[in-house]
Design an enzyme around this catalytic site. Sequence first.
Site, PDB file in Angstrom:
ATOM      1  N   ALA A 316       0.604  40.570   6.719  1.00 47.44           N
ATOM      2  CA  ALA A 316       1.160  39.699   7.504  1.00 47.44           C
ATOM      3  C   ALA A 316       0.293  38.679   8.118  1.00 47.44           C
ATOM      4  CB  ALA A 316       1.650  40.509   8.941  1.00 47.44           C
ATOM      5  N   ASP A 362       0.521  -9.223  -0.123  1.00 51.46           N
ATOM      6  CA  ASP A 362       1.233 -10.657  -0.457  1.00 51.46           C
ATOM      7  C   ASP A 362       1.885 -11.196   0.407  1.00 51.46           C
ATOM      8  OD1 ASP A 362       0.271  -9.947  -3.284  1.00 51.46           O
ATOM      9  OD2 ASP A 362       2.325  -9.477  -4.043  1.00 51.46           O
ATOM     10  N   ASP A 671       2.797  -7.534  -7.340  1.00 52.21           N
ATOM     11  CA  ASP A 671       4.250  -7.549  -8.060  1.00 52.21           C
ATOM     12  C   ASP A 671       4.026  -7.768  -9.617  1.00 52.21           C
ATOM     13  OD1 ASP A 671       3.677 -10.057  -7.772  1.00 52.21           O
ATOM     14  OD2 ASP A 671       5.415 -10.556  -6.315  1.00 52.21           O
ATOM     15  N   ASP A 675      -1.183  -7.721 -11.618  1.00 50.86           N
ATOM     16  CA  ASP A 675      -1.975  -6.979 -10.252  1.00 50.86           C
ATOM     17  C   ASP A 675      -2.316  -5.594 -10.536  1.00 50.86           C
ATOM     18  OD1 ASP A 675      -1.437  -9.320  -8.702  1.00 50.86           O
ATOM     19  OD2 ASP A 675       0.638  -8.831  -8.038  1.00 50.86           O
ATOM     20  N   GLU A 740      -2.079  38.575  15.953  1.00 51.06           N
ATOM     21  CA  GLU A 740      -1.568  39.835  15.636  1.00 51.06           C
ATOM     22  C   GLU A 740      -3.032  40.677  15.094  1.00 51.06           C
ATOM     23  OE1 GLU A 740       0.787  38.923  11.988  1.00 51.06           O
ATOM     24  OE2 GLU A 740       2.032  37.512  13.344  1.00 51.06           O
ATOM     25  N   ASP A 780       6.611  33.018  10.879  1.00 48.97           N
ATOM     26  CA  ASP A 780       6.078  32.141   9.797  1.00 48.97           C
ATOM     27  C   ASP A 780       6.833  31.244   9.243  1.00 48.97           C
ATOM     28  OD1 ASP A 780       3.537  33.468  10.094  1.00 48.97           O
ATOM     29  OD2 ASP A 780       3.395  33.879   8.164  1.00 48.97           O
TER      30      ASP A 780
HETATM   31  P1  ATP Z   1       2.206 -14.224  -3.119  1.00 51.06           P
HETATM   32  O1  ATP Z   1       1.042 -14.213  -3.984  1.00 51.06           O
HETATM   33  O2  ATP Z   1       2.079 -14.070  -1.607  1.00 51.06           O
HETATM   34  O3  ATP Z   1       3.415 -13.453  -3.592  1.00 51.06           O
HETATM   35  P2  ATP Z   1       3.101 -16.601  -4.409  1.00 51.06           P
HETATM   36  O4  ATP Z   1       4.316 -16.109  -4.866  1.00 51.06           O
HETATM   37  O5  ATP Z   1       3.096 -18.128  -3.746  1.00 51.06           O
HETATM   38  O6  ATP Z   1       2.314 -15.731  -3.282  1.00 51.06           O
HETATM   39  P3  ATP Z   1       2.194 -16.925  -7.015  1.00 51.06           P
HETATM   40  O7  ATP Z   1       3.417 -16.371  -7.454  1.00 51.06           O
HETATM   41  O8  ATP Z   1       0.961 -16.608  -7.786  1.00 51.06           O
HETATM   42  O9  ATP Z   1       1.848 -16.807  -5.602  1.00 51.06           O
HETATM   43  O10 ATP Z   1       2.353 -18.438  -6.801  1.00 51.06           O
HETATM   44  C1  ATP Z   1       1.427 -19.557  -6.727  1.00 51.06           C
HETATM   45  C2  ATP Z   1       1.596 -20.962  -6.586  1.00 51.06           C
HETATM   46  O11 ATP Z   1       2.184 -21.236  -8.050  1.00 51.06           O
HETATM   47  C3  ATP Z   1       2.845 -21.107  -5.675  1.00 51.06           C
HETATM   48  O12 ATP Z   1       2.174 -21.668  -4.526  1.00 51.06           O
HETATM   49  C4  ATP Z   1       3.568 -22.283  -6.310  1.00 51.06           C
HETATM   50  O13 ATP Z   1       2.663 -23.423  -6.099  1.00 51.06           O
HETATM   51  C5  ATP Z   1       3.448 -21.837  -7.844  1.00 51.06           C
HETATM   52  N1  ATP Z   1       4.827 -21.319  -8.385  1.00 51.06           N
HETATM   53  C6  ATP Z   1       5.279 -20.127  -7.983  1.00 51.06           C
HETATM   54  N2  ATP Z   1       6.227 -19.880  -8.418  1.00 51.06           N
HETATM   55  C7  ATP Z   1       6.309 -20.754  -9.488  1.00 51.06           C
HETATM   56  C8  ATP Z   1       7.383 -20.878 -10.543  1.00 51.06           C
HETATM   57  N3  ATP Z   1       8.160 -20.096 -10.698  1.00 51.06           N
HETATM   58  N4  ATP Z   1       7.210 -21.992 -11.374  1.00 51.06           N
HETATM   59  C9  ATP Z   1       6.154 -22.782 -11.271  1.00 51.06           C
HETATM   60  N5  ATP Z   1       5.016 -22.803 -10.198  1.00 51.06           N
HETATM   61  C10 ATP Z   1       5.509 -21.599  -9.412  1.00 51.06           C
END
Ligand code: ATP
Length: 972
Positions: A316, A362, A671, A675, A740, A780
């Site tokens: 126990a 982000d 994402d 990363d 106990e 318990d």
């Molecule tokens: P976080 O990192 O906070 O998600 P974010 O999405 O702005 O920010 P990135 O995706 O790295 O970061 O984008 C960086 C830069 O690239 C943006 O500020 C934008 O000017 C440019 N960008 C983002 N998406 C596109 C895209 N689909 N095509 C072209 N340029 C882009």
Amino acid sequence: MSPETPTLVAYRFDVPETPVETALPDQPWLRSADEVASGLGCETSRGLTPGDASARLERFGPNRLESEPPVPRWRKFLSHLADPLVYLLLAAVVVSLAVWAIEGAEDVPFEALVILVIVIANAILGYVQEARAERAVAALQEMASTSASVLRDGEEMQVPSVEVVPGDVLLLAEGDAVSADARVFDVASLMVAEASLTGESEPVSKSTAPLDEPSSLGDRTNMVFNGTAVTRGRGRAIVTATGMASEMGNIARLLDTTEEARTPLQREVDAIGRALGIAVIIISAVVVGTILLGSEIREPADFVAVLLVGVSLAVAAVPESLPAVLSLVLALGVQRMAHKNAIVKKLSSVETLGSASVVGSDKTGTLTRSEMTLVKVATPSGEVDVTGTGYRPEGEVLAGDEPIPEGPLLEEVGLVLMGGSLANDAVLRRENGEWVIHGDPTEGAFLVAEAKLGLTASREARFRRVGEIPFSSERKLMTTLQADAERDGQVDVVTKGAPDVLLARCTLELVAGEKRALTEERRRQILATVDRLAGQALRTMAVAYRPLPDGASSSDEDAVEQEMIYLGTVGIIDPPRPEARAAVADALEARIRILMITGDHPLTAARIAGDLGISEQEAVVTGSELEEMDDDGLSAVVRSATVFARVAPEHKLRIVRALQAEGNIVAMTGDGVNDAPALKAADIGVAMGLTGTDVTKEASDMVLADDNFATIIAAVREGRGIFANIRKFLRFLLSSNTGEVLTMFLGVVLAGVIGLEQAGGAVAVPLLATQILWINLLTDTGPALAMGVEPPPHDVMLRPPRHLTERVIDKEMWIGIIWVGLVMAVVTLTALDLGLPGGLFEGTGTIDEARTMAFTTLVFAQLFNCFNARSDRSSAFRSLFTNGWLWGAVALSGLLQVAVVQAPWLNQAFGTVPLGPRDWSICIALASLVLWAAELRKLIARRLGTEGEASVWSGDDRRAPGGQSPASMSML
Ligand code: ATP
């Protein structure tokens, strides 16, 4: 196609006993893709039909790595009896039954039978707890499991990875986890990281041609393998092996299945359990020895009875149920988190979450809503506003408040929006009356704005995409190559991207249809416009184009994206998430620093950080500044900076390392595929469930089902709450067990004082074996578990993060445990003494009556103790009614005890006698002393306690030392 088709048979070896594996193609890398496809009975342009896929799933089994068969339920149940102490108890029961049989088998052997029933009931409860915990963990794994894109019946669809079958056409894109071995038949810059399989650290480029000769895994460039990841480009491949038949399966077969390592908390609790176990066994031996020495053992039955008491006490009081309750509480907590959209993949992350001192987040989509609306366009001829909200393509283009007339400005605006819509992978669609974006919302914003100008149809009729250079967070650019039908198929390079990056690649600008040199003065003007838009919290993006130079292709990235013609810049609204502000405030109050780490423009980042309360400073550290810093410089910077902008994924990794070097426990979101290293390095890697890639999800410890920053902080709150609950039930179980053991020990040692010594100096046992086991069964399980699911304490986010090295049970908690255990023993023995003639208090009852009173007092003392155990310092009367489960468990245990005392058939089983109202009152009054004594100790502790001295985690209602305001904490 049925799995029995002759084409499949063609690939069989001559060993028909193992049809599942032999039906798979042999060395598909040496054959052409067509041959492999027809061998597998699959059409590469349409994939399998759903019916065929499910028949194959039946035949080949789920696509999962399982090197060991699951443990059957009966074995799991028996494992709950597999404890040396339980063996000893069962052996004692057998001996007692044997003695009973030898002595004539007169009465029913109640004691032995009841002990057997209790032991089995305990095993059943243990089994149910384990099964519940396993179900919770399995459900989580299901949620966190990956899916695969496949082609079925000509349609692209997502299926759970376990349902991928040989013959499926896999569609691979950047960031995807490859879920089966497959022969590649179509590629566009496909690169795959195969380190997990081959150890090769660099991503491998894939092609489609058959190989000439047998080659090792790492050289099979036309194959992709289960467990690897696409780092770049796209591809299609036909699945040749799944699950254990895949190359990863071969490795899994070789490796032993390793159980999830026990968490530091589990290890500490295991160690406490072991130490207490040894102490309890020694005390039990002393109790048995003392009784045996002081008694005149006349018959073997007497000896067996004393032995049973000793062993029951050990069974126990050894806290062997602790690890099971701990696992269940962790698993239930993790399930609660999952309901709040935080899917934790490992139980150990719960502890780490509760200790997080920095969250690196982000911006886009996590702190902001990612519902993007393009509201500004700046071209060489001027600047316009675009009206309208959401994705509905209705709105106007205004200059000031006036619609703009036909002319160069309107034309330039049209070109910028068309350009942005060409360098674009998103799709704008109307579904069930709603306009929705499929793909990146930033790209969707261009499509919506272009549609507002009515340019979509003409653009689609005119241009055909002939190549692309995908967007990446490092490049911050995206390019497509477009054949223009109006210019005889002449190919243009169309690029959109971060203005500062794209402008550096432009040498000309288009003004009123004319190309002009981009002077330094103009560059400065454009960058000033970008800064102005960014300062209004707008996400900025520029658009440029050029005719494709002769002989160049999309594989010459650097050469193609040069000498471009600048068209203009847009400003996109991405409003902060309303709940993020409150979450930031909560986090700062909980002494958790928030860092915004974004690829976006520094001014946009600073403005949004200010709006959300993350930072009051304007100062932003940029990726290029980070590049200049050495590790020491970076360490100094991460101590105070809160906003990092224009960073690339590799900077994230450096930031994580620098923060950790400063002694922080870091949660980091991500994402994109790149990363993943930062997420792996972080103490808690947090992946985005909606927009994240498979690779980041796999590298992470927690997946946010809603991509929302507030969910991280909610998870931290839960993590802290779970930890607080674990301390509660530890406090409860350990103090009750101490009670106990001390009752039995002091009862025997002080037998003469309390009247337990019978005529001739024999010592009567204070409690019977069945009674001790009953107390254990009663308290318990229900109350301990109920304590494990309490809502987080009201002040859980007012304390600083717990250090991971801090002990779960500190000095103050031990003092509380021993104090309560001692009081419990004293009140139980007092009840015994009150019932017995002699001793300190003169009673008139029999030993059975006295034992029943002691037994009942001890049970109720433990029930009162439930309320003590909820805090080391807060009064039990604070938040008394917040946990319905606890009240339910206490009420049920109380009623069962009443039954054991009052019901005649249970009297025999437990050696009890019915008590009158007076005795009941005495028992409950004595038992309640445990509550009052604990209140007294807490009061003294509260009065004496200096805030900074003891661990802030032991005083459940104390504030952190120092008392900095949240705002100043963010600067720490
Ligand atoms: P976080 O990192 O906070 O998600 P974010 O999405 O702005 O920010 P990135 O995706 O790295 O970061 O984008 C960086 C830069 O690239 C943006 O500020 C934008 O000017 C440019 N960008 C983002 N998406 C596109 C895209 N689909 N095509 C072209 N340029 C882009």
